[in-house]
Enzyme design. Structure first.
Site, PDB file in Angstrom:
ATOM      1  N   THR A 167      23.856  40.516  33.046  1.00  0.00           N
ATOM      2  CA  THR A 167      22.605  39.832  32.539  1.00  0.00           C
ATOM      3  C   THR A 167      22.104  38.598  33.206  1.00  0.00           C
ATOM      4  OG1 THR A 167      22.676  40.822  30.344  1.00  0.00           O
ATOM      5  CG2 THR A 167      21.237  39.101  30.493  1.00  0.00           C
ATOM      6  N   HIS A 191      22.567  51.341  31.304  1.00  0.00           N
ATOM      7  CA  HIS A 191      23.954  50.984  32.069  1.00  0.00           C
ATOM      8  C   HIS A 191      24.377  51.997  32.729  1.00  0.00           C
ATOM      9  CE1 HIS A 191      24.531  46.963  30.718  1.00  0.00           C
ATOM     10  NE2 HIS A 191      24.075  47.180  29.378  1.00  0.00           N
ATOM     11  N   TRP A 201      15.725  50.250  32.959  1.00  0.00           N
ATOM     12  CA  TRP A 201      16.662  51.186  32.922  1.00  0.00           C
ATOM     13  C   TRP A 201      16.372  52.328  33.323  1.00  0.00           C
ATOM     14  CZ3 TRP A 201      21.110  48.490  32.588  1.00  0.00           C
ATOM     15  CH2 TRP A 201      20.974  47.355  31.898  1.00  0.00           C
ATOM     16  N   LYS A 257      10.307  43.028  32.387  1.00  0.00           N
ATOM     17  CA  LYS A 257      10.517  43.410  33.564  1.00  0.00           C
ATOM     18  C   LYS A 257       9.871  42.552  34.476  1.00  0.00           C
ATOM     19  CE  LYS A 257       9.715  47.579  33.126  1.00  0.00           C
ATOM     20  NZ  LYS A 257       9.387  49.072  33.477  1.00  0.00           N
ATOM     21  N   HIS A 309      24.970  47.354  36.717  1.00  0.00           N
ATOM     22  CA  HIS A 309      25.422  46.425  35.795  1.00  0.00           C
ATOM     23  C   HIS A 309      26.333  47.027  34.765  1.00  0.00           C
ATOM     24  CE1 HIS A 309      23.263  43.727  32.403  1.00  0.00           C
ATOM     25  NE2 HIS A 309      24.861  43.690  32.525  1.00  0.00           N
ATOM     26  N   HIS A 362      30.408  42.398  20.813  1.00  0.00           N
ATOM     27  CA  HIS A 362      29.102  42.974  20.796  1.00  0.00           C
ATOM     28  C   HIS A 362      28.819  44.010  19.792  1.00  0.00           C
ATOM     29  CE1 HIS A 362      25.288  42.687  22.728  1.00  0.00           C
ATOM     30  NE2 HIS A 362      25.255  43.869  23.199  1.00  0.00           N
ATOM     31  N   GLN A 385      28.705  46.820  31.392  1.00  0.00           N
ATOM     32  CA  GLN A 385      28.401  46.010  30.174  1.00  0.00           C
ATOM     33  C   GLN A 385      29.547  44.835  30.026  1.00  0.00           C
ATOM     34  OE1 GLN A 385      28.348  49.085  30.380  1.00  0.00           O
ATOM     35  NE2 GLN A 385      27.587  50.060  28.369  1.00  0.00           N
ATOM     36  N   LYS A 386      29.048  43.521  29.715  1.00  0.00           N
ATOM     37  CA  LYS A 386      29.774  42.399  29.482  1.00  0.00           C
ATOM     38  C   LYS A 386      30.589  41.990  30.564  1.00  0.00           C
ATOM     39  CE  LYS A 386      28.823  41.496  25.997  1.00  0.00           C
ATOM     40  NZ  LYS A 386      27.770  40.955  25.542  1.00  0.00           N
ATOM     41  N   THR A 387      29.923  42.012  31.580  1.00  0.00           N
ATOM     42  CA  THR A 387      30.633  41.225  32.955  1.00  0.00           C
ATOM     43  C   THR A 387      29.739  39.930  33.209  1.00  0.00           C
ATOM     44  OG1 THR A 387      29.374  42.821  34.340  1.00  0.00           O
ATOM     45  CG2 THR A 387      31.507  43.298  33.575  1.00  0.00           C
TER      46      THR A 387
END
Length: 432
Positions: free
Chosen positions: A92, A142, A137, A116, A85, A188, A87-89
């Site tokens: 989520t 991340h 995590w 979860k 994952h 963010h 970030q910011k792609t």
């Protein structure tokens, strides 16, 4: 006479309604709901996916082995999907799709108030998915490719209290246009995000403060301007996608003195390309329906609800001049090149998979029509003895596919079409 006509009309209308209801319950693609235990079949649903652009010009050469992505994912075996994952792609949203929107024999158990979900295999209490919303995590906030590949096996062994060497790990990720992703990360961070609890583990240790200096003093960088964000030379937002997909061990991790800057950049870029190319699957935020299509065909799993394309984002609301955009592109030069490479591979995979699928559908339709004419039924697939006739049919399919794609023309991402229809009413009669 009038009464008799009315009764006849009522019988006709009733028969039509009965056949329509029967069609809804018997026709392939409606009754399957993802086929047995949630696995994908070619008849699952009408085609909601866009036609490949017939005018698309390929930029890179990829052999067939890089375009073919069909995995015999053994959810009851030892296979594990690992979601990297970035970030910011849009990770989520995609991560929630994985735990809430995949049709499975035993769906993930997602309870209100819990971050979860429990994603167990159908036959035992072991997880088939390693992601933020299933295992948390577990390898750090991340975690990147370097961290995950070294961490995941050990974490799962510990969680399941057993040593396993036969697991197959299928890595997946999402990428996004670098300028949009960069702006989204700035907004963010501006709101107080830091990700300072990320471990950045590499070669068995975390980076020193000298190797990875901070861009701000205090608890966070809230309120920073875009100019301040761009001016920090240590900002991990710069070329984040390349760094998180590359094997950092090749360049001495975060120690910038190990390899000259230019060579370091080239090594990171080539490593990121290779790792992305070798992943089981990757998607692009800008192409939600195509991302859904490729995931479903890769793992033969089906999503319950279709992906939606949202073009209104925080990044889209930032008004920039050309100079600022150019500056962001320069700061993310490696990401720009990686995304260009990834987008071309993604489009070629989509086009290749669509053509293969439609070609098989035509062959299947042809054989079904032949069987119907001979009174043999419609649910037959060519046996080994018929492979020569199938091969003959395939010879002319590629040319025909290219020609028909050109005739149909390109469509936007959210447009839909249908596969060639089959004679469903004859199927119903034969089955009954």
């Amino acid at each position: 006479m009038v009464e008799r006509s009315s009764k006849f009309l009522l019988i006709v209308v009733g028969s039509v309604c009965f056949m329509l209801i029967l069609y809804q319950y018997v026709a392939p693609g409606v009754i399957n709901f993802g086929s047995p235990h949630g696995y994908f079949t070619e008849e699952d649903e009408g085609d909601i996916f866009p036609t490949p652009d017939p005018h698309y010009v390929k930029k890179y050469y990829f052999p067939v082995r890089d375009l073919e992505r069909t995995i015999d994912f053994q959810i009851k075996g030892e296979d594990v999907i690992v979601f990297l994952h970035i970030q910011k792609t849009g990770g989520t949203t995609f991560g929630r799709h994985l735990v809430q929107n995949v049709r499975l024999e035993v769906p993930c158990d997602c309870r209100p108030g819990q971050k979860k979900c429990t994603c167990y295999r159908p036959n035992r209490k072991e997880t088939w998915l390693f992601s933020r919303f299933s295992t948390g995590w577990s390898c750090g906030l991340h975690a990147d490719w370097t961290e995950l590949t070294n961490c995941v096996p050990g974490v799962l062994n510990k969680k399941e209290n057993k040593q396993k060497n036969q697991r197959k790990f299928y890595y997946i990720t999402l990428l996004r246009d670098p300028v949009s992703r960069y702006l989204s990360e700035w907004r963010h961070v501006q709101r107080g995000a830091t990700w300072k609890t990320s471990l950045h583990m590499c070669d068995g240790r975390t980076p020193t403060p000298e190797e990875l200096p901070s861009c701000y003093e205090g608890s966070d960088w809230s309120g920073c301007t875009l100019q301040q964000f761009m001016d920090c030379p240590y900002n991990l937002a710069n070329n984040r996608q390349v760094r998180m997909l590359a094997d950092l061990s090749l360049v001495g991790c975060y120690n910038m003195s190990t390899v000259p800057e230019k060579k370091r950049a080239q090594l990171l870029l080539e490593s990121a390309k290779k790792n992305l190319r070798d992943m089981a699957f990757f998607g692009l935020t800008e192409y939600q329906r195509k991302t859904q299509f490729l995931f479903e065909r890769t793992f033969r799993l089906r999503f319950i609800r279709p992906f939606m394309q949202y073009n209104s984002t925080r990044a889209a609301g930032v008004d920039l001049d050309n100079t600022t955009v150019q500056r962001i592109e320069e700061l993310n030069e490696l990401d720009m090149e990686l995304y260009d490479y990834a987008r071309d591979l993604f489009q070629q995979r989509y086009q290749y998979t669509r053509q293969q699928e439609r070609r098989q559908q035509r062959i299947k339709n042809h054989l079904q029509q032949t069987h119907q004419g001979l009174g043999l039924g419609v649910n037959l697939w060519p046996s080994h003895s018929r492979q020569s006739s199938v091969s003959t049919l395939e010879d002319g399919e590629v040319e025909r596919e290219e020609r028909e794609e050109g005739e149909e023309g390109g469509r936007t991402e959210e447009a839909g079409s249908r596969l060639p229809t089959e004679d469903y009413m004859n199927q119903i009669i034969n089955r009954w």
